[in-house]
Design an enzyme around this catalytic site. Structure first.
Site, PDB file in Angstrom:
ATOM      1  N   MET A 186     -36.927  -2.686 -14.356  1.00 43.36           N
ATOM      2  CA  MET A 186     -37.201  -1.516 -13.701  1.00 43.36           C
ATOM      3  C   MET A 186     -36.707  -0.334 -14.027  1.00 43.36           C
ATOM      4  SD  MET A 186     -37.088  -3.321  -9.915  1.00 43.36           S
ATOM      5  CE  MET A 186     -35.489  -3.279  -9.411  1.00 43.36           C
ATOM      6  N   LEU A 215     -32.507   2.324 -17.831  1.00 45.03           N
ATOM      7  CA  LEU A 215     -32.004   1.381 -19.102  1.00 45.03           C
ATOM      8  C   LEU A 215     -30.446   1.630 -19.341  1.00 45.03           C
ATOM      9  CD1 LEU A 215     -35.116   0.957 -21.202  1.00 45.03           C
ATOM     10  CD2 LEU A 215     -34.487  -0.356 -19.047  1.00 45.03           C
ATOM     11  N   HIS A 254     -29.613  -3.865 -20.762  1.00 45.50           N
ATOM     12  CA  HIS A 254     -31.109  -4.007 -21.189  1.00 45.50           C
ATOM     13  C   HIS A 254     -31.357  -3.994 -22.646  1.00 45.50           C
ATOM     14  CE1 HIS A 254     -31.450  -2.094 -17.144  1.00 45.50           C
ATOM     15  NE2 HIS A 254     -32.184  -3.018 -16.997  1.00 45.50           N
ATOM     16  N   LYS A 294     -26.262 -11.191 -15.575  1.00 46.33           N
ATOM     17  CA  LYS A 294     -25.720 -10.502 -14.272  1.00 46.33           C
ATOM     18  C   LYS A 294     -26.295 -10.945 -12.928  1.00 46.33           C
ATOM     19  CE  LYS A 294     -26.115  -6.211 -13.013  1.00 46.33           C
ATOM     20  NZ  LYS A 294     -26.361  -6.391 -11.500  1.00 46.33           N
TER      21      LYS A 294
HETATM   22  O1  PAF Z   1     -33.998  -7.665 -12.948  1.00 49.08           O
HETATM   23  C1  PAF Z   1     -35.064  -6.792 -12.612  1.00 49.08           C
HETATM   24  O2  PAF Z   1     -34.938  -5.625 -13.322  1.00 49.08           O
HETATM   25  C2  PAF Z   1     -36.104  -7.069 -11.789  1.00 49.08           C
HETATM   26  O3  PAF Z   1     -35.844  -7.926 -10.904  1.00 49.08           O
HETATM   27  C3  PAF Z   1     -37.436  -7.559 -12.619  1.00 49.08           C
HETATM   28  C4  PAF Z   1     -37.200  -9.081 -13.211  1.00 49.08           C
HETATM   29  C5  PAF Z   1     -37.824  -6.604 -13.760  1.00 49.08           C
HETATM   30  C6  PAF Z   1     -38.673  -7.902 -11.882  1.00 49.08           C
HETATM   31  O4  PAF Z   1     -38.949  -6.838 -10.976  1.00 49.08           O
END
Ligand code: PAF
Length: 288
Positions: free
Chosen positions: A37, A40, A44, A157
């Protein structure tokens, strides 16, 4: 792509994303997918790094999914840092970033299906964020249909999210391998999260109570009575801070059913969640 340039393609449209993935698949290239989402951080980037070791092509999506937020204020305050995210992904060697509009993901309006996997979806996050996993599975399903990955990478996490996605993929016989990746922590133990950017310095220090409590459990797990371990950890760390604890449990790491005893016979995960200031944080630690 392995061994090629460090350019990154930014795609916004469903058809261009599908065309790219189909072409890669036709060329027998393996596709690794990291759904995010945005906002970052190193956590990530560790998923991107893992994907690069296992796949020929790495695709990341940035999509703040409205259907997984049960609190509209949380959705509104969710950090959005698209330009910085693209720069980070480029330097991490990600090949494609897919940034769709809400209307592209939900062309028929924001409808979600109901998924009931017992404790896996009803407890912990499921209890405190009703409907959350319906939104998560709905968006991951749609993204998988567009990105067509062979493997997809999820941070542990969000341990329950990882478990729920793995369960859904198994039940629905979806041919995507779900790869769980370790939680990445700051030097002081705080689990990295996009929401950390909303913490004041004082709140970030308070938030250390979570990782300290998890570590205490890890170090004292031979005491094995779960209730007394949790109480001691709370008393030592959580109650000292202004934390609105939502749950703190030791659960079977496959089923997420709460445990009463820690034994050699089961695999355990400690799960914790709560509010610090107005910011909701979660953390996890697998004990074996
Ligand atoms: O973990 C996340 O950032 C969200 O829940 C995901 C997996 C991208 C789904 O929107």
């Amino acid at each position: 792509m392995k061994g090629t340039s460090c350019e990154i393609a930014v795609l916004q449209h469903v058809d261009e994303m599908m065309t790219f993935s189909t072409k890669c698949r036709n060329e027998n290239l393996s596709l690794g997918f990291v759904p995010t989402m945005g906002a970052l951080h190193e956590g990530h980037l560790s998923l991107i790094a893992k994907a690069k070791t296992l796949c020929d092509v790495v695709i990341c999506s940035i999509f703040v999914n409205p259907t997984q937020f049960n609190d509209p204020k949380d959705l509104l305050l969710y950090p959005r840092t698209e330009e910085a995210d693209i720069a980070l992904l480029k330097s991490a060697g990600c090949d494609v970033v897919f940034i769709p509009a809400v209307s592209a993901i939900y062309p028929e309006g924001q409808k979600v299906r109901n998924y009931d996997f017992g404790t896996l979806t009803s407890e912990w996050e499921g209890r405190f964020r009703p409907g959350h996993f319906n939104g998560v599975i709905t968006v991951v399903k749609r993204l998988f249909e567009i990105v067509l990955p062979h493997k997809s990478f999820f941070g542990k996490k969000d341990f329950q999210q990882f478990s729920v996605i793995r369960e859904w993929v198994t039940r629905a016989e979806i041919e995507v391998e779900i790869v769980g990746c370790e939680t990445i922590r700051a030097f002081d133990g705080l689990a990295l999260s996009s929401r950390n950017s909303r913490l004041s310095a004082e709140q970030a220090t308070m938030a250390l109570a979570f990782s300290k409590a998890l570590l205490f459990i890890q170090e004292n797990k031979q005491r094995n009575n779960v209730k007394s371990l949790l109480e001691k950890a709370k008393e030592l760390f959580i109650e000292k801070e202004q934390i609105e604890l939502q749950y703190f449990t030791i659960a079977n790491s496959e089923t997420l059913e709460p445990l009463e005893q820690i034994t050699e016979a089961n695999y355990q995960v400690v799960l914790i969640a709560g509010f610090i200031g107005g910011v909701r944080l979660i953390d996890e630690l697998e004990l074996n």
